[in-house]
Scaffold this motif. Sequence first.
Motif, PDB file in Angstrom:
ATOM      1  N   THR A 120       0.862  -1.186   0.000  1.00 26.25           N
ATOM      2  CA  THR A 120       0.000   0.000   0.000  1.00 26.25           C
ATOM      3  C   THR A 120       0.896   1.233   0.000  1.00 26.25           C
ATOM      4  O   THR A 120       1.906   1.277   0.695  1.00 26.25           O
ATOM      5  N   GLN A 121       0.518   2.202  -0.794  1.00 24.20           N
ATOM      6  CA  GLN A 121       1.372   3.374  -0.983  1.00 24.20           C
ATOM      7  C   GLN A 121       1.088   4.432   0.080  1.00 24.20           C
ATOM      8  O   GLN A 121      -0.062   4.761   0.374  1.00 24.20           O
ATOM      9  N   VAL A 122       2.178   4.958   0.628  1.00 27.58           N
ATOM     10  CA  VAL A 122       2.098   6.065   1.576  1.00 27.58           C
ATOM     11  C   VAL A 122       2.913   7.216   1.006  1.00 27.58           C
ATOM     12  O   VAL A 122       4.099   7.055   0.697  1.00 27.58           O
ATOM     13  N   THR A 123       2.264   8.362   0.840  1.00 29.65           N
ATOM     14  CA  THR A 123       2.936   9.546   0.320  1.00 29.65           C
ATOM     15  C   THR A 123       2.782  10.667   1.327  1.00 29.65           C
ATOM     16  O   THR A 123       1.666  11.021   1.706  1.00 29.65           O
ATOM     17  N   VAL A 124       3.915  11.205   1.759  1.00 36.16           N
ATOM     18  CA  VAL A 124       3.914  12.319   2.712  1.00 36.16           C
ATOM     19  C   VAL A 124       4.421  13.550   1.973  1.00 36.16           C
ATOM     20  O   VAL A 124       5.592  13.645   1.615  1.00 36.16           O
TER      21      VAL A 124
END
Length: 126
Positions: A120-124
Amino acid sequence: QVQLVESGGGLVQPGGSLRLSCAASGTIFSINAMGWYRQAPGKQRDLVASIASGSTNYADSVKGRFTISRDNDKNTVYLQMNSLKPEDTADYYCNAVLTTKLPYGRGYRYERGNYWGQGTQVTVSS
């Protein structure tokens, strides 16, 4: 057959929080350990946090910000991520070391294996 299904990724601003979940299902007899890894573009996949027999382990870069927990009844592991930084941006993968139980002859066969979720992609980013 074992499946690990992750959820909870997304886009968040720096300083924000996200909670990842990973549910294991299938012919599971027991789960030895569960954990989260992450892989940023062009980099190797690294351990973020793991939990086994109630003991937890964290990468130095996330200590004090991330918390891993597990619901044994639901075969689910969580990763609470607080104070997120741009460098936390990555694909996050759930991992489980578990033992399956399958019919074999008149009894059962137990087999230990290492399983991964789809990520699952996490973008901060602001």
